[in-house]
Design an enzyme around this catalytic site. Structure first.
Site, mmCIF file in Angstrom:
data_model
loop_
_atom_site.group_PDB
_atom_site.id
_atom_site.type_symbol
_atom_site.label_atom_id
_atom_site.label_comp_id
_atom_site.label_asym_id
_atom_site.label_seq_id
_atom_site.Cartn_x
_atom_site.Cartn_y
_atom_site.Cartn_z
ATOM 1 N N LYS A 1 0.870 -1.180 0.000
ATOM 2 C CA LYS A 1 0.000 0.000 0.000
ATOM 3 C C LYS A 1 0.902 1.224 0.000
ATOM 4 O O LYS A 1 1.941 1.241 0.683
ATOM 5 C CB LYS A 1 -0.888 -0.016 1.256
ATOM 6 C CG LYS A 1 -1.880 1.141 1.337
ATOM 7 C CD LYS A 1 -2.790 1.005 2.566
ATOM 8 C CE LYS A 1 -3.821 2.126 2.630
ATOM 9 N NZ LYS A 1 -4.743 2.003 3.797
ATOM 10 N N SER B 1 -9.810 2.272 2.919
ATOM 11 C CA SER B 1 -8.903 3.000 2.065
ATOM 12 C C SER B 1 -7.910 2.119 1.311
ATOM 13 O O SER B 1 -7.284 2.585 0.360
ATOM 14 C CB SER B 1 -8.115 4.020 2.901
ATOM 15 O OG SER B 1 -7.256 3.344 3.810
ATOM 16 N N SER C 1 -10.179 -0.082 7.081
ATOM 17 C CA SER C 1 -9.559 -0.004 5.756
ATOM 18 C C SER C 1 -8.899 -1.266 5.237
ATOM 19 O O SER C 1 -8.501 -1.309 4.070
ATOM 20 C CB SER C 1 -8.528 1.117 5.727
ATOM 21 O OG SER C 1 -9.180 2.343 5.550
HETATM 22 N N1 GLN Z 1 -13.259 4.699 6.350
HETATM 23 C C1 GLN Z 1 -12.674 5.128 7.589
HETATM 24 C C2 GLN Z 1 -12.232 6.565 7.464
HETATM 25 O O1 GLN Z 1 -12.472 7.144 6.471
HETATM 26 C C3 GLN Z 1 -11.523 4.238 7.952
HETATM 27 C C4 GLN Z 1 -10.324 4.444 7.118
HETATM 28 C C5 GLN Z 1 -9.162 3.618 7.537
HETATM 29 O O2 GLN Z 1 -9.328 2.585 8.202
HETATM 30 N N2 GLN Z 1 -7.977 4.076 7.205
HETATM 31 O O3 GLN Z 1 -11.663 7.130 8.339
#
Ligand code: GLN
Length: 485
Positions: free
Chosen positions: A76, A155, A179
């Site tokens: 990532k 994400s 995410s």
């Molecule tokens: N969707 C959540 C956010 O927007 C979690 C994102 C994540 O786990 N990095 O904060």
């Protein structure tokens, strides 16, 4: 070869049936031919990958190969890679070439794995659909054959889509509020968010430091175990890293599940969940009963407060973490600043995207004098209650099972104009981060031809148990083997 798992590829390399150079070439060629449909990679590090593959083959020829030697994977684009651009999906870091490796990156290098490139993600890991990336949205391979452009989740949507599309057998990911698990579920692959502190955060670009955790994504639970073997461990460079022994996560995969005590949190089988989604999750639980598990209902009474608490705490921490991006030392800098204040203001106005700015505004507000007690302090108290819910639940059961997301992959653009709807994607995943416990997403069926994930939540540092529980399910089901057309 591209349909094989990490474990299988490792055996093919060991048997001499294929070299790492050939294998790496195959994946790089697939990325070149296919990724224009998905946009799952931000950077492909072809030259470095081929050089690493060659080195891996030489290591093997010298009799020094280990499990990961010569096996391709991807990072990532939130993990710093010495010499390779690391963007966190942001214009702010579009030109940032780190002069050092994240600990996770260094661990994979030491294991001899071959990094194919850096996968796309929501900007600074903020999002649930991979639509906030400066480098464009990622398209989920599922649904594409019907001409549907669906989100891969976020994400870590690039990592999940790349694995589902067989552009890489495995990829690293991070999970602050869901995410890893949500994109794994939406793309039909297997993902693990470890216990907070199990995997080093050093060199992992920070979003919300008390929640961020690096983890694993691959098609099988066994491959997740192989990844975690490389990633987990104490790191003196991360002050919240856990100083405790790391087991061999593959050693217990085959333990029978007879007597496993499964809890179903009643708050996670609520109105938010469509009957079709619920049916898939309940079918998976029945499969566990056949394997000898006992199932009972449990309660996480404060779970309903998780989203509200998270969207105070995570933005508060993000507003502090992102203050370092000021155009001075590295990253984006605006043209022709008039003075220092203009440099800061325009650099940040031009360098950050909309969702990131929203988080900075919310977080700064929640931390400001007069509001700190009402928002930030209150949210921290709620967080403690949520943690206590899990501690209580694990007095009676070994694992919790629930849905991962309220719906399968949605169409691109469907939720971009309504942040609250987007935030509700994580309604079943966020409490886990607030408590710091580990959890997995395991492919468990389909709704309308789209993959559905089963969430399996464990007690602190019980990653080995989660992997065992997921692996046993994958011995009697084949959801994780299904291919997008
Ligand atoms: N969707 C959540 C956010 O927007 C979690 C994102 C994540 O786990 N990095 O904060």
């Amino acid at each position: 070869m591209h349909n094989k798992s990490v474990a299988e590829l490792s055996r093919e390399l060991e048997s001499g049936k294929i070299s790492s150079v050939e294998l790496t070439r195959e994946f790089l060629d697939r990325i070149k031919a296919e990724d224009s449909q998905y946009n799952s990679f931000i950077t492909v590090t072809e030259e470095q990958a081929m050089a690493d593959a060659k080195a891996a083959d030489e290591k093997r020829a010298a009799g020094k190969a280990e499990v990961w030697t010569g096996v391709p994977f991807a990072h990532k684009d939130i993990f710093c890679t010495n010499g390779a651009t690391t963007t966190a999906g942001s214009k702010m870091l579009a030109n940032f070439v780190p002069p050092y490796d994240a600990t996770v990156t260094a661990n994979f290098r030491a294991a001899g794995a071959v990094c194919l490139g850096k996968t796309n993600m929501d900007e600074f890991a903020m999002g649930s659909s991979n639509e906030s990336s400066f480098f464009g949205p990622v398209t989920n391979p599922w649904g594409l054959s019907n001409g549907e452009k669906r989100v891969p989740g976020g994400s870590s949507g690039g990592s999940a889509a790349a694995i589902a599309a067989r552009l890489t057998p495995a990829a690293t990911a991070t999970d602050t509020g869901g995410s890893i698990r949500q994109p794994a579920a939406l793309c039909g692959i297997t993902g693990l968010k470890p216990t907070y502190g199990r995997v080093s955060r050093f060199g992992m670009i920070a979003f919300a430091s008390s929640l961020d955790q690096g983890g694993t994504m691959a098609r099988t639970a066994e491959d997740n175990a192989l990844m975690l073997n490389v990633m987990a461990g104490f790191d003196p460079k991360d002050s919240t890293s856990a100083d405790r022994a790391v087991p061999d996560y593959t050693a217990t995969l085959n333990e029978p599940l007879k007597g496993l005590r499964v809890g179903l949190p009643k708050e996670y089988f609520s109105d938010q969940l469509s009957p079709a989604m619920e049916q898939q999750v309940r079918n998976a639980v029945k499969e566990y009963e056949k394997l000898g598990a006992t199932v009972k209902e449990v309660s996480l009474p404060h779970a309903k407060l998780a989203i509200a608490a998270y969207y105070v705490i995570a933005p508060a921490e993000a507003s502090a973490n992102l203050s370092r991006f000021d155009g001075v030392r590295y990253g984006y800098r605006c043209d022709d600043p008039r003075d220092l204040s203009d440099l800061y203001t325009r650099t940040r106005a031009e360098g950050f995207g909309g969702e990131v700015k929203r988080r900075i505004l919310v977080g700064t507000y929640a931390l400001s004098a007069g509001y700190f007690d009402a928002y930030y302090l209150k949210a921290q108290k709620v967080r403690r209650l949520i943690q206590q819910d899990f501690i209580n639940a694990f007095k009676d059961v070994d694992v919790l099972m629930s849905p991962v997301s309220p719906s399968p992959a949605f169409v691109q653009g469907e939720k971009t104009n309504d942040p609250v709807t987007m935030y509700l994607e994580d309604i079943f995943t966020i409490a886990v981060n607030l408590a710091g416990v580990p959890a997995m997403s395991v492919p468990a069926g389909f709704v309308d031809g789209l993959p559905v994930g089963l969430q399996v939540i464990g007690n602190y540092f019980e990653e080995a148990r989660l992997l065992n529980v997921a692996h046993q399910f994958q011995q009697v089901t084949d959801w994780h083997q299904k291919l997008p057309q």
